[in-house]
Design an enzyme around this catalytic site. Sequence first.
Site, PDB file in Angstrom:
ATOM      1  N   GLY A  88       4.656   1.396   1.451  1.00 28.66           N
ATOM      2  CA  GLY A  88       3.280   1.278   1.924  1.00 28.66           C
ATOM      3  C   GLY A  88       2.606   2.619   1.669  1.00 28.66           C
TER       4      GLY A  88
ATOM      5  N   ASP B  37      -3.210   0.402  -2.739  1.00 31.96           N
ATOM      6  CA  ASP B  37      -2.370   1.552  -3.106  1.00 31.96           C
ATOM      7  C   ASP B  37      -3.177   2.626  -3.815  1.00 31.96           C
ATOM      8  OD1 ASP B  37      -0.342  -0.806  -2.868  1.00 31.96           O
ATOM      9  OD2 ASP B  37       0.727   1.075  -2.581  1.00 31.96           O
TER      10      ASP B  37
ATOM     11  N   ARG C 180       7.318   7.495  -6.952  1.00 31.34           N
ATOM     12  CA  ARG C 180       6.571   6.252  -7.198  1.00 31.34           C
ATOM     13  C   ARG C 180       5.191   6.627  -7.757  1.00 31.34           C
ATOM     14  NH1 ARG C 180       6.680   1.619  -2.877  1.00 31.34           N
ATOM     15  NH2 ARG C 180       6.453   0.406  -4.787  1.00 31.34           N
TER      16      ARG C 180
HETATM   17  O1  MRU Z   1       5.647  -1.572  -2.991  1.00 27.93           O
HETATM   18  P1  MRU Z   1       5.066  -1.362  -1.635  1.00 27.93           P
HETATM   19  O2  MRU Z   1       5.703  -2.218  -0.594  1.00 27.93           O
HETATM   20  O3  MRU Z   1       5.017   0.091  -1.244  1.00 27.93           O
HETATM   21  O4  MRU Z   1       3.563  -1.854  -1.762  1.00 27.93           O
HETATM   22  C1  MRU Z   1       2.731  -1.751  -0.647  1.00 27.93           C
HETATM   23  C2  MRU Z   1       1.406  -2.394  -0.821  1.00 27.93           C
HETATM   24  O5  MRU Z   1       1.059  -2.871  -1.879  1.00 27.93           O
HETATM   25  C3  MRU Z   1       0.472  -2.346   0.360  1.00 27.93           C
HETATM   26  O6  MRU Z   1      -0.390  -3.440   0.338  1.00 27.93           O
HETATM   27  C4  MRU Z   1      -0.367  -1.060   0.295  1.00 27.93           C
HETATM   28  O7  MRU Z   1       0.444   0.067   0.188  1.00 27.93           O
HETATM   29  C5  MRU Z   1      -1.231  -0.910   1.481  1.00 27.93           C
HETATM   30  S1  MRU Z   1      -0.308  -0.427   2.912  1.00 27.93           S
HETATM   31  C6  MRU Z   1      -1.309   0.002   4.146  1.00 27.93           C
END
Ligand code: MRU
Length: 341
Positions: free
Chosen positions: A42, A232, A84
């Site tokens: 997240g 993101d 990431r």
């Molecule tokens: O791969 P992830 O689980 O880190 O992806 C997270 C998301 O796409 C969420 O929707 C985004 O980070 C918003 S979290 C407040």
Amino acid sequence: MVWDPPVLRLLDQRQLPARVEELVCRTPEEVGEAIRSLAVRGAPAIGMAAAFGLVLGARRIGKTDPDRFRRELQQVADMLAATRPTAVNLFWALRRMMARADALLSAGTEAVVAGLEEEALAIAREDAEVNRRIGLAGADLIRDGDGVLTYCNTGALATAAYGTALGVIRIAHEQGKRFTVYACETRPVLQGARLTAWELLQEGIDGVLITDNMAGHLMQQGRIQMVVVGADRIAANGDTANKIGTYTMAVLARAHGIPFYVASPLSTIDMELASGEAIPIEERNPAEVTHIRGVPVAPEGIRVYNPAFDVTPHAYITGIITEKGIVRPPFTEGLARLFAS
Ligand code: MRU
């Protein structure tokens, strides 16, 4: 996420909902691995974890000459930044931390370590505040009786506290509104099924879990009145990178005349990118597609494509809910105003 010097304690999100397990990170490398492997995930949570990872690095470097300290700290920051590529909060947090380090370097390395610890705690504290303000800004959009569709996990697990899209949902629930949240399971790694469903149950919010390919059917049936997702990275024109499949939801919402909102802190907005085309999209391990929780669901040898995010063009977005209020199209002007204020 709990900063408990000399360690960072994380709730290991890979194990949820089967097990509530703590992951203790003692080194920046362990934090990096936690981010890479989705033990912590997240966008805001990744930024916070990296900030504390840098503190662990600074403590380890310890008392030494300022030039050497700065060089080694930068190496730790670079290692964390390489975990990431898509969520801009990671780079935002590391830049903020390095700026604080630079400002304190002349006062000695002990002052830098203390300052970095303060800064990481401030990032976490501010994120919790920001979450609440996003929730308050967006809660009015949810009406009694609505069906609200959400995607991936954007709740307390993904942030310091309330969450972003899930924060909007939580505040509307706290305000006593009665509505149903449809949580998409979010293949390939099921953040919706494993994490959002878990958070909805914990909060006592009326939630229904659906597989991603059911969303269009529900919209056609008139069950969904609003979509709210997280982000993101948002480019200066409002194009939004979020979990793979978000774009599909936006197109479906448009086809059914349903408002599509993105809830996001300003720290997720990358004003240096003119449009979403420049947002780097992470590609992850094919095993995430060929396996579910370690069990193969595809024949060995099949070729796989596994982009972890997609970009929703701004034209599909009804509004971006931020801690400074809701920005509506035209986003280029609206976002620029927000950052100028
Ligand atoms: O791969 P992830 O689980 O880190 O992806 C997270 C998301 O796409 C969420 O929707 C985004 O980070 C918003 S979290 C407040």
